[in-house]
Design an enzyme around this catalytic site. Sequence first.
Site, PDB file in Angstrom:
ATOM      1  N   GLU A 194       0.788  -1.560   0.099  1.00 35.68           N
ATOM      2  CA  GLU A 194       0.024  -0.021  -0.083  1.00 35.68           C
ATOM      3  C   GLU A 194       0.972   1.457  -0.079  1.00 35.68           C
ATOM      4  O   GLU A 194       0.627   2.132  -0.735  1.00 35.68           O
ATOM      5  CB  GLU A 194      -0.727  -0.187   1.208  1.00 35.68           C
ATOM      6  CG  GLU A 194      -2.228  -0.891   1.078  1.00 35.68           C
ATOM      7  CD  GLU A 194      -2.841  -0.742   2.295  1.00 35.68           C
ATOM      8  OE1 GLU A 194      -3.503   0.257   2.549  1.00 35.68           O
ATOM      9  OE2 GLU A 194      -3.030  -1.829   3.111  1.00 35.68           O
ATOM     10  N   ASP A 245      -2.234  -4.348   3.990  1.00 35.87           N
ATOM     11  CA  ASP A 245      -2.206  -4.652   5.329  1.00 35.87           C
ATOM     12  C   ASP A 245      -3.237  -5.859   5.506  1.00 35.87           C
ATOM     13  O   ASP A 245      -4.008  -6.122   4.865  1.00 35.87           O
ATOM     14  CB  ASP A 245      -2.728  -3.435   6.005  1.00 35.87           C
ATOM     15  CG  ASP A 245      -1.926  -2.288   6.017  1.00 35.87           C
ATOM     16  OD1 ASP A 245      -0.910  -2.433   5.564  1.00 35.87           O
ATOM     17  OD2 ASP A 245      -2.586  -0.992   6.171  1.00 35.87           O
ATOM     18  N   TYR A 270       4.270   2.906  11.643  1.00 36.89           N
ATOM     19  CA  TYR A 270       3.010   3.479  11.143  1.00 36.89           C
ATOM     20  C   TYR A 270       2.242   4.235  12.177  1.00 36.89           C
ATOM     21  O   TYR A 270       2.096   3.500  13.056  1.00 36.89           O
ATOM     22  CB  TYR A 270       2.495   2.421  10.450  1.00 36.89           C
ATOM     23  CG  TYR A 270       1.514   2.899   9.381  1.00 36.89           C
ATOM     24  CD1 TYR A 270       1.922   3.767   8.523  1.00 36.89           C
ATOM     25  CD2 TYR A 270       0.243   2.798   9.350  1.00 36.89           C
ATOM     26  CE1 TYR A 270       0.873   4.204   7.394  1.00 36.89           C
ATOM     27  CE2 TYR A 270      -0.733   3.251   8.400  1.00 36.89           C
ATOM     28  CZ  TYR A 270      -0.431   3.953   7.522  1.00 36.89           C
ATOM     29  OH  TYR A 270      -1.051   4.562   6.580  1.00 36.89           O
TER      30      TYR A 270
END
Length: 735
Positions: free
Chosen positions: A11, A84, A307
């Site tokens: 992603e 993810d 993240y």
Amino acid sequence: MGNKKYLLIIESPAKAKSLSTYLGGEYEIVASNGHVRDLPKDSLGVDEANGFKPRYVILQEKREKVMELKTRARNYSHVFLAADPDREGEAICWHLADILERPGITFHRLRFNAITKDTVLRSIENPGTIDMQLVDAQQARRVMDRLVGYKVSTWLQRLLGRGRSAGRVQSVALRMIQEREDEIRMFVPVEYWLLTATFSQNDSVFKAVLKKMDGSLCCRPGKIPRNEEEAGRIVERIESIGDSWEIKSVKTREKSVKPPPPFITSSLQQAASTKLSMSPSVTMSIAQKLYEGVTVPDRGTMGLITYMRTDSVRISPESLQKCRKFLEDRYGREYLTPKPRRYRSSKGSQDAHEAIRPVDVELTPEKLSHHLPRNQLALYKLIWNRFVATQLRDAVVEEVTVEVGGGGLTFETSGEKLKDKGFSVVDKGMLRISTKLPPVAEGKVTMLDYGSEQKFTKPPQRFTEAKLVAEMKKVGIGRPSTYVSTIKTLKNRRYVEREEKYLKPTELGTTTIRLLTKTFPHIFEVDFTARMEDLLDSIAMGRDTYENALTQLTVPLESSLADAGRRTNALKSELEEKTGENCPECGAPLVIRWGKYGRFKSCSAFPGCRYSMPLEREDEIVYSGRKCPRCDGRLLLKKGRYGKYLGCENYPKCKYTTSIPTGVGCPVPGCGGELVEKKSRKGRIFYGCSRYPECRYALWNMPVDKTCPRCGFPLLEQKKNGLWCPSCKKKITEQ
DNA sequence: CAGTGAGCGAGCTTCCGCTTGACTT
């Protein structure tokens, strides 16, 4: 190409970069930048008569990206999909596979929830396939949001004008803001009185509050004394006791305090808001920069934090070990917890990422202090401290409670003392300790002074943006990637406004949410999302089907919509306020209606008669009879980008503007100006002289009633320096 | 810690969730 054998799609571009360091030259790594395909924007895109079949189109802004992916995929027969490992990620993989499908191509699904060499290599050795049940759960989520969003928004626009919106998440968030506002409005303060006394024993002096009288609790809301008279009677009783006061007990209790869990998106926003005064949106963009990485001398460019959009408190075992090793070296083994402290994620968490933590503990905030801009450093420090604290032992606080008795009255006070710094060794600010008590012992004390204080219970506070996010997370609406944008939508739609740092509903917001909750009672409540999530889980587990779940979820929606349709006209006239005036063109009554830009006066015979008139708005109100100093015109109260201000009625001929006067004169001797309310660039209200820039007197709070002891100049209250004299340019310490 | 301003409108834009760069607000 050449030596590359496999294509891997992930992603985020930042993740693509880190991956390329772990995977050898055989892999070509590309980022999809999130979703690439979605329901069409300009139509519903759901075939309700045909099992809720969705119609997808490539996102306008992803056309080029998809072209690129297609070209690249042509060179490979094996494509690894590494979005993810959660519901949305699974759907992204499926969309990609669907788009890139061709004879002779095979897709492999990779799932890793931390980007470390180990986890990545392990997952690549055991690739899986796309889980269609999980994809269906995502599709059901997407379609449900579309059905609720587009159908209810369309209906709402018939009542309140175009551009209005409603949705499963935004409308519940608006509802929470409105309900808090209602609580505040309905709040009835309760009066109560505190009876306080100052005692001394040897060299120790301390203040205590009356807690019990003849065995029952007092001095708190709902208890005696409830007014001045009752307080007076107790004061008399205190006086009658004279000097026979005694410390009855000194109790000490040790309590251990655990460090807070590592950050997730919502708690990071919350802490950055309270400790650094950063809004959630600023916090996220700074965090993004830390995540994307900065250039550190000798180490090249590297991401500094994991993240930042995550709802998991999980910590990877590797980083845990590294952290413990680091702490052992720095503080000694005794500061560590005996076993690694682990945290469990709350229900509803998707656990695709780790908690927000430093990528490398060895990169301490001190080491980075010269390489990072101030705000990035401040946020990094917050994250770093919070992470390392999790592996340090509990802090121990000793709480001392002292009871002073005399003639059936018991005063009490307490204080805290830090016995063991524990985790707060990394940052004192992580532990809040109330004031210390001087040493005292059981036995006689002298009452030096006593008094009574009137108190009122306080209404709850409005939400700050960060508090709203915390509440959304708590009840399970919205996701880490959407908290900020939901708040932005509520502001853009003019449903809520920021006042200082607090969110409050506008008139339009209140009207909107009242309409929605009345007409769609089962949709815009927290339970709806909870029920939806349960059904989505059932789809993912294979216990229910996509079509079944959507059929169930749309029952309350469709029945409310049918009802709403029938009542539209009735509600519309309910919303119309009568003005008592008649139309100057046709004589029909004039009513107030909602249009694109707010409320306006309209002829009730519309569309037969098209007469309309703007409402008398706030900006047309003459402000307290003040005259323009340039042209003698009247000053009008206006609303601009930076809040309210006064403008001359002769605009645009005369462009005089000034800020809202406070009625307090400028304290600078001989200035003659007046203090006016202004807003700083950051939106904070402050008070400055109306004669700016000739007079530069300004302060954050209303004037402090103090002057400089040296020169008599009025003092400024500054956050950093405290009291400060602008004339002597010196800090003033109070006596 | 320091700027500010239009004259429309009442049915065709609206949702949530993933990701970043995009230029003109």
